[in-house]
Design a protein around this motif. Structure first.
Motif, PDB file in Angstrom:
ATOM      1  N   GLY A   5     -27.479  86.449  25.515  1.00 39.04           N
ATOM      2  CA  GLY A   5     -27.908  86.034  24.188  1.00 39.04           C
ATOM      3  C   GLY A   5     -28.233  84.561  24.156  1.00 39.04           C
ATOM      4  O   GLY A   5     -28.292  83.888  25.175  1.00 39.04           O
ATOM      5  N   THR A   6     -28.421  84.068  22.960  1.00 41.49           N
ATOM      6  CA  THR A   6     -28.705  82.656  22.752  1.00 41.49           C
ATOM      7  C   THR A   6     -28.029  82.199  21.476  1.00 41.49           C
ATOM      8  O   THR A   6     -27.797  82.992  20.562  1.00 41.49           O
ATOM      9  CB  THR A   6     -30.224  82.395  22.664  1.00 41.49           C
ATOM     10  OG1 THR A   6     -30.433  80.988  22.489  1.00 41.49           O
ATOM     11  CG2 THR A   6     -30.873  83.142  21.522  1.00 41.49           C
ATOM     12  N   ASN A   7     -27.702  80.937  21.424  1.00 45.87           N
ATOM     13  CA  ASN A   7     -27.130  80.373  20.213  1.00 45.87           C
ATOM     14  C   ASN A   7     -28.192  79.633  19.395  1.00 45.87           C
ATOM     15  O   ASN A   7     -27.880  78.966  18.419  1.00 45.87           O
ATOM     16  CB  ASN A   7     -25.972  79.440  20.540  1.00 45.87           C
ATOM     17  CG  ASN A   7     -26.397  78.258  21.378  1.00 45.87           C
ATOM     18  OD1 ASN A   7     -27.531  78.168  21.838  1.00 45.87           O
ATOM     19  ND2 ASN A   7     -25.486  77.337  21.602  1.00 45.87           N
ATOM     20  N   TYR A  10     -33.852  80.255  16.502  1.00 46.66           N
ATOM     21  CA  TYR A  10     -35.128  80.936  16.690  1.00 46.66           C
ATOM     22  C   TYR A  10     -35.040  82.122  17.646  1.00 46.66           C
ATOM     23  O   TYR A  10     -35.977  82.902  17.756  1.00 46.66           O
ATOM     24  CB  TYR A  10     -36.208  79.966  17.176  1.00 46.66           C
ATOM     25  CG  TYR A  10     -35.855  79.231  18.450  1.00 46.66           C
ATOM     26  CD1 TYR A  10     -36.005  79.828  19.696  1.00 46.66           C
ATOM     27  CD2 TYR A  10     -35.372  77.937  18.406  1.00 46.66           C
ATOM     28  CE1 TYR A  10     -35.678  79.168  20.857  1.00 46.66           C
ATOM     29  CE2 TYR A  10     -35.060  77.249  19.573  1.00 46.66           C
ATOM     30  CZ  TYR A  10     -35.208  77.868  20.785  1.00 46.66           C
ATOM     31  OH  TYR A  10     -34.885  77.213  21.936  1.00 46.66           O
ATOM     32  N   GLY A  11     -33.927  82.302  18.329  1.00 45.33           N
ATOM     33  CA  GLY A  11     -33.787  83.397  19.283  1.00 45.33           C
ATOM     34  C   GLY A  11     -33.970  84.762  18.650  1.00 45.33           C
ATOM     35  O   GLY A  11     -34.676  85.624  19.175  1.00 45.33           O
ATOM     36  N   ALA A  12     -33.338  84.991  17.505  1.00 41.56           N
ATOM     37  CA  ALA A  12     -33.457  86.288  16.828  1.00 41.56           C
ATOM     38  C   ALA A  12     -34.875  86.513  16.325  1.00 41.56           C
ATOM     39  O   ALA A  12     -35.389  87.634  16.376  1.00 41.56           O
ATOM     40  CB  ALA A  12     -32.477  86.375  15.664  1.00 41.56           C
ATOM     41  N   LYS A  13     -35.531  85.461  15.864  1.00 41.19           N
ATOM     42  CA  LYS A  13     -36.911  85.598  15.378  1.00 41.19           C
ATOM     43  C   LYS A  13     -37.846  85.991  16.512  1.00 41.19           C
ATOM     44  O   LYS A  13     -38.766  86.767  16.323  1.00 41.19           O
ATOM     45  CB  LYS A  13     -37.381  84.312  14.721  1.00 41.19           C
ATOM     46  CG  LYS A  13     -36.646  84.033  13.431  1.00 41.19           C
ATOM     47  CD  LYS A  13     -37.334  82.984  12.631  1.00 41.19           C
ATOM     48  CE  LYS A  13     -36.592  82.599  11.396  1.00 41.19           C
ATOM     49  NZ  LYS A  13     -36.184  83.650  10.520  1.00 41.19           N
ATOM     50  N   GLN A  14     -37.625  85.457  17.697  1.00 44.88           N
ATOM     51  CA  GLN A  14     -38.473  85.832  18.821  1.00 44.88           C
ATOM     52  C   GLN A  14     -38.157  87.239  19.303  1.00 44.88           C
ATOM     53  O   GLN A  14     -39.053  87.985  19.677  1.00 44.88           O
ATOM     54  CB  GLN A  14     -38.320  84.839  19.967  1.00 44.88           C
ATOM     55  CG  GLN A  14     -38.958  83.520  19.656  1.00 44.88           C
ATOM     56  CD  GLN A  14     -38.985  82.591  20.845  1.00 44.88           C
ATOM     57  OE1 GLN A  14     -38.485  82.900  21.910  1.00 44.88           O
ATOM     58  NE2 GLN A  14     -39.588  81.445  20.661  1.00 44.88           N
ATOM     59  N   GLN A  15     -36.890  87.611  19.286  1.00 44.39           N
ATOM     60  CA  GLN A  15     -36.497  88.935  19.762  1.00 44.39           C
ATOM     61  C   GLN A  15     -36.976  90.032  18.816  1.00 44.39           C
ATOM     62  O   GLN A  15     -37.504  91.046  19.252  1.00 44.39           O
ATOM     63  CB  GLN A  15     -34.973  89.004  19.921  1.00 44.39           C
ATOM     64  CG  GLN A  15     -34.447  90.324  20.405  1.00 44.39           C
ATOM     65  CD  GLN A  15     -34.662  90.590  21.879  1.00 44.39           C
ATOM     66  OE1 GLN A  15     -35.058  89.715  22.630  1.00 44.39           O
ATOM     67  NE2 GLN A  15     -34.419  91.797  22.308  1.00 44.39           N
TER      68      GLN A  15
END
Length: 53
Positions: A5-7, A10-15
């Motif tokens: 994962g990432t903290n 923007y990580g969730a928006k890209q995923q």
């Protein structure tokens, strides 16, 4: 268990994408069925080496 994962916000928006902001879904996390099979094969090869001696 392995978790990826990432903290970064923007990580969730890209995923998953964000229709309101026009961000397309670009999955970058996870394993395909082929990836999972290959990882299992590599792990089994690695673990069996000491037993083959």
């Amino acid at each position: 268990m392995l978790e990826l994962g990432t903290n970064r916000i923007y990580g969730a928006k890209q995923q998953y994408g964000d229709e309101d902001r026009g961000v397309a879904q670009r999955e970058y996390l996870g394993f395909s069925d082929d990836d999972e099979a290959m990882a299992a094969e590599i792990l089994m090869d690695y673990l069996s080496e000491p037993l083959e001696g």
